[in-house]
Write a protein that holds these residues in place. Sequence first.
Motif, PDB file in Angstrom:
ATOM      1  N   VAL A  70      45.115  74.102  39.708  1.00 25.99           N
ATOM      2  CA  VAL A  70      45.442  74.096  41.076  1.00 25.99           C
ATOM      3  C   VAL A  70      46.500  73.362  41.683  1.00 25.99           C
ATOM      4  CG1 VAL A  70      43.769  73.739  43.414  1.00 25.99           C
ATOM      5  CG2 VAL A  70      42.674  74.206  41.298  1.00 25.99           C
ATOM      6  N   PRO A  71      47.391  74.266  42.297  1.00 25.19           N
ATOM      7  CA  PRO A  71      48.480  73.642  42.922  1.00 25.19           C
ATOM      8  C   PRO A  71      48.222  72.342  43.811  1.00 25.19           C
ATOM      9  CG  PRO A  71      48.732  75.942  43.159  1.00 25.19           C
ATOM     10  CD  PRO A  71      47.257  75.627  42.503  1.00 25.19           C
ATOM     11  N   GLY A  72      48.897  71.367  43.765  1.00 22.41           N
ATOM     12  CA  GLY A  72      48.581  70.303  44.785  1.00 22.41           C
ATOM     13  C   GLY A  72      47.462  69.221  44.094  1.00 22.41           C
ATOM     14  N   ALA A  73      46.880  69.592  42.843  1.00 21.26           N
ATOM     15  CA  ALA A  73      45.954  68.725  42.547  1.00 21.26           C
ATOM     16  C   ALA A  73      46.215  67.401  42.080  1.00 21.26           C
ATOM     17  CB  ALA A  73      45.097  69.313  41.220  1.00 21.26           C
ATOM     18  N   THR A  74      45.658  66.420  42.336  1.00 17.78           N
ATOM     19  CA  THR A  74      45.911  65.016  41.740  1.00 17.78           C
ATOM     20  C   THR A  74      44.758  64.832  40.628  1.00 17.78           C
ATOM     21  OG1 THR A  74      44.026  64.238  43.073  1.00 17.78           O
ATOM     22  CG2 THR A  74      46.447  64.130  44.103  1.00 17.78           C
ATOM     23  N   SER A  75      44.878  63.440  40.052  1.00 19.24           N
ATOM     24  CA  SER A  75      44.038  63.394  38.814  1.00 19.24           C
ATOM     25  C   SER A  75      42.400  63.123  39.476  1.00 19.24           C
ATOM     26  CB  SER A  75      44.445  61.957  38.379  1.00 19.24           C
ATOM     27  OG  SER A  75      44.500  60.911  39.121  1.00 19.24           O
ATOM     28  N   ALA A  76      42.452  62.961  40.747  1.00 19.64           N
ATOM     29  CA  ALA A  76      41.189  62.717  41.306  1.00 19.64           C
ATOM     30  C   ALA A  76      40.626  64.002  41.420  1.00 19.64           C
ATOM     31  CB  ALA A  76      41.050  61.809  42.543  1.00 19.64           C
ATOM     32  N   ASP A  77      41.404  65.011  41.865  1.00 19.49           N
ATOM     33  CA  ASP A  77      41.026  66.536  42.017  1.00 19.49           C
ATOM     34  C   ASP A  77      40.512  66.877  40.707  1.00 19.49           C
ATOM     35  OD1 ASP A  77      41.575  66.535  44.955  1.00 19.49           O
ATOM     36  OD2 ASP A  77      43.550  67.049  44.591  1.00 19.49           O
ATOM     37  N   LEU A  78      41.126  66.638  39.575  1.00 20.80           N
ATOM     38  CA  LEU A  78      40.918  67.279  38.359  1.00 20.80           C
ATOM     39  C   LEU A  78      39.412  66.696  37.977  1.00 20.80           C
ATOM     40  CD1 LEU A  78      41.280  68.932  35.914  1.00 20.80           C
ATOM     41  CD2 LEU A  78      42.700  67.230  34.882  1.00 20.80           C
ATOM     42  N   ILE A  79      39.392  65.514  38.049  1.00 23.42           N
ATOM     43  CA  ILE A  79      37.717  64.844  37.951  1.00 23.42           C
ATOM     44  C   ILE A  79      36.844  65.882  38.731  1.00 23.42           C
ATOM     45  CG2 ILE A  79      36.213  62.980  38.433  1.00 23.42           C
ATOM     46  CD1 ILE A  79      38.678  61.138  37.755  1.00 23.42           C
ATOM     47  N   ARG A  80      36.974  66.003  40.017  1.00 26.30           N
ATOM     48  CA  ARG A  80      36.258  66.971  40.774  1.00 26.30           C
ATOM     49  C   ARG A  80      36.042  68.244  40.463  1.00 26.30           C
ATOM     50  NH1 ARG A  80      38.003  63.551  44.872  1.00 26.30           N
ATOM     51  NH2 ARG A  80      39.965  64.627  45.300  1.00 26.30           N
ATOM     52  N   LYS A  81      36.981  68.875  39.790  1.00 27.82           N
ATOM     53  CA  LYS A  81      37.180  70.035  39.247  1.00 27.82           C
ATOM     54  C   LYS A  81      36.270  70.339  38.255  1.00 27.82           C
ATOM     55  CE  LYS A  81      39.268  74.220  39.305  1.00 27.82           C
ATOM     56  NZ  LYS A  81      38.905  75.227  40.404  1.00 27.82           N
ATOM     57  N   LEU A  82      36.352  69.104  37.215  1.00 35.46           N
ATOM     58  CA  LEU A  82      35.340  69.295  35.980  1.00 35.46           C
ATOM     59  C   LEU A  82      33.994  69.055  36.386  1.00 35.46           C
ATOM     60  CD1 LEU A  82      37.750  66.956  33.760  1.00 35.46           C
ATOM     61  CD2 LEU A  82      37.299  69.136  33.511  1.00 35.46           C
ATOM     62  N   GLY A  83      33.611  68.696  37.480  1.00 35.13           N
ATOM     63  CA  GLY A  83      32.271  68.648  38.052  1.00 35.13           C
ATOM     64  C   GLY A  83      31.840  69.989  38.327  1.00 35.13           C
ATOM     65  N   SER A  84      32.451  71.030  38.271  1.00 33.60           N
ATOM     66  CA  SER A  84      32.077  72.514  38.640  1.00 33.60           C
ATOM     67  C   SER A  84      31.674  73.120  37.392  1.00 33.60           C
ATOM     68  CB  SER A  84      33.273  73.291  39.374  1.00 33.60           C
ATOM     69  OG  SER A  84      34.289  73.484  38.352  1.00 33.60           O
ATOM     70  N   GLU A  85      30.560  73.948  37.495  1.00 33.77           N
ATOM     71  CA  GLU A  85      29.737  74.554  36.383  1.00 33.77           C
ATOM     72  C   GLU A  85      30.839  75.412  35.365  1.00 33.77           C
ATOM     73  OE1 GLU A  85      25.869  77.223  35.035  1.00 33.77           O
ATOM     74  OE2 GLU A  85      25.962  76.407  37.324  1.00 33.77           O
ATOM     75  N   ASP A  86      31.486  76.276  36.320  1.00 37.32           N
ATOM     76  CA  ASP A  86      32.392  77.261  35.474  1.00 37.32           C
ATOM     77  C   ASP A  86      33.359  76.431  34.668  1.00 37.32           C
ATOM     78  OD1 ASP A  86      33.301  76.381  37.851  1.00 37.32           O
ATOM     79  OD2 ASP A  86      34.678  78.393  37.839  1.00 37.32           O
ATOM     80  N   VAL A  87      34.275  75.437  35.105  1.00 31.48           N
ATOM     81  CA  VAL A  87      35.139  74.601  34.380  1.00 31.48           C
ATOM     82  C   VAL A  87      34.547  74.115  33.365  1.00 31.48           C
ATOM     83  CG1 VAL A  87      36.886  72.991  34.680  1.00 31.48           C
ATOM     84  CG2 VAL A  87      36.662  74.933  36.674  1.00 31.48           C
ATOM     85  N   ILE A  88      33.698  73.139  33.620  1.00 33.48           N
ATOM     86  CA  ILE A  88      33.067  72.480  32.232  1.00 33.48           C
ATOM     87  C   ILE A  88      32.485  73.221  31.238  1.00 33.48           C
ATOM     88  CG2 ILE A  88      30.375  72.132  33.187  1.00 33.48           C
ATOM     89  CD1 ILE A  88      32.921  69.207  32.020  1.00 33.48           C
ATOM     90  N   GLU A  89      31.911  74.368  31.469  1.00 33.25           N
ATOM     91  CA  GLU A  89      31.491  75.557  30.513  1.00 33.25           C
ATOM     92  C   GLU A  89      32.691  75.837  29.862  1.00 33.25           C
ATOM     93  OE1 GLU A  89      29.330  78.485  32.206  1.00 33.25           O
ATOM     94  OE2 GLU A  89      27.429  77.292  32.600  1.00 33.25           O
ATOM     95  N   ALA A  90      33.845  76.294  30.299  1.00 38.16           N
ATOM     96  CA  ALA A  90      34.895  76.869  29.627  1.00 38.16           C
ATOM     97  C   ALA A  90      35.466  75.433  28.974  1.00 38.16           C
ATOM     98  CB  ALA A  90      36.011  77.078  30.557  1.00 38.16           C
ATOM     99  N   VAL A  91      35.537  74.306  29.274  1.00 35.08           N
ATOM    100  CA  VAL A  91      35.995  73.095  28.667  1.00 35.08           C
ATOM    101  C   VAL A  91      35.075  73.013  27.358  1.00 35.08           C
ATOM    102  CG1 VAL A  91      36.255  70.663  28.621  1.00 35.08           C
ATOM    103  CG2 VAL A  91      37.028  71.880  30.575  1.00 35.08           C
ATOM    104  N   ALA A  92      33.603  73.167  27.423  1.00 35.07           N
ATOM    105  CA  ALA A  92      33.022  72.879  26.368  1.00 35.07           C
ATOM    106  C   ALA A  92      33.160  74.031  25.300  1.00 35.07           C
ATOM    107  CB  ALA A  92      31.368  72.989  26.859  1.00 35.07           C
ATOM    108  N   ALA A  93      33.713  75.225  25.714  1.00 31.90           N
ATOM    109  CA  ALA A  93      33.702  76.242  24.535  1.00 31.90           C
ATOM    110  C   ALA A  93      35.269  76.264  24.126  1.00 31.90           C
ATOM    111  CB  ALA A  93      33.578  77.437  25.217  1.00 31.90           C
ATOM    112  N   ALA A  94      36.153  75.337  24.765  1.00 29.30           N
ATOM    113  CA  ALA A  94      37.537  75.313  24.478  1.00 29.30           C
ATOM    114  C   ALA A  94      37.845  75.030  23.165  1.00 29.30           C
ATOM    115  CB  ALA A  94      38.322  74.747  25.340  1.00 29.30           C
ATOM    116  N   ASP A  95      38.807  75.424  22.175  1.00 32.16           N
ATOM    117  CA  ASP A  95      39.445  74.828  21.080  1.00 32.16           C
ATOM    118  C   ASP A  95      40.507  74.295  21.585  1.00 32.16           C
ATOM    119  OD1 ASP A  95      37.457  76.338  18.923  1.00 32.16           O
ATOM    120  OD2 ASP A  95      38.359  78.017  20.023  1.00 32.16           O
ATOM    121  N   ILE A  96      41.266  74.649  22.325  1.00 28.78           N
ATOM    122  CA  ILE A  96      42.583  73.762  22.792  1.00 28.78           C
ATOM    123  C   ILE A  96      42.530  73.612  24.174  1.00 28.78           C
ATOM    124  CG2 ILE A  96      45.002  73.908  22.626  1.00 28.78           C
ATOM    125  CD1 ILE A  96      44.670  76.225  20.301  1.00 28.78           C
TER     126      ILE A  96
END
Length: 284
Positions: A70-96
């Motif tokens: 997300v353009p403009g995202a800070t490290s605090a914004d990324l923490i919030r982003k990781l709280g969303s269901e679609d993102v954390i599901e992608a992270v859980a499935a990721a190899d890289i």
Amino acid sequence: MKTRKIISIIIAAVLIMGSLSVGAGASDKPYYVVLGDSIAYGSGLSNPVDACYGKIIADTCGFDYANYSVPGATSADLIRKLGSEDVIEAVAAADIISISIGGNDFLMSNITNLMFEAMVKKDLTTFDKIAEGYYKNLTDIIAMIREVNADAIILMQTLYNPQEGYLREPYQQGADRINDVIYRYAEENPGDIVIVDVATALGDDGANFAGDAVHPSAKGNELIAGEILSCLNEEGLTEKTDITITTEGKDMKISPLFAGMFSFYGVFFHVLSLFFAPIFNMFG
């Protein structure tokens, strides 16, 4: 009749289980997920979706790919982003997982006040405080990823310095602090992240940066992709050694007024420093 109904139910269940198995194994390609800010998004390009470095890596290696930057995202914004269901599901499935985050922790703060403190007052206290906050957030980000995915390779990118002139020194102070935190984390948590040295890859060649004097150009995105590819090769995740360009990146056209904004800031605070720095130095 009753027996036939039971058999029908059993057959239906078998068919459903079979279709689920086929769906789950439909793709055996490594899954590559990109997280972060405008650098990872490809904001220096007019066609970022098709030509950012994440897409170059996916095209080169044949990876399945998703970009949640997300353009403009800070490290605090990324923490919030990781709280969303679609993102954390992608992270859980990721190899890289590639991460570019930290620059906006400085740029999205009170940048005018920050530059005044650094260039006029010669006081870097606020820089240090931002770095402390970034260290905590980075630790939390990696912990959130590891909570759902213990095995993925996490590629953590260093921050480069695209500035010229008077702003280059204070910008470097910010970049150095972000990079110091990344290397500190890697030292304290061996094997947890792989550092991608984007700062060295881009260097100070103006051709590697977009006209906004912030983001990587098309050439810069290719260089970042090359650095990531080298890391993946060293980790044994690909045999590729050269990037493949499926879609040529197009540098975003920037108005001369916007392009000169950072130069103006640099000159403005430099002039202020000539008048006020001696006063601040006199009174400590």
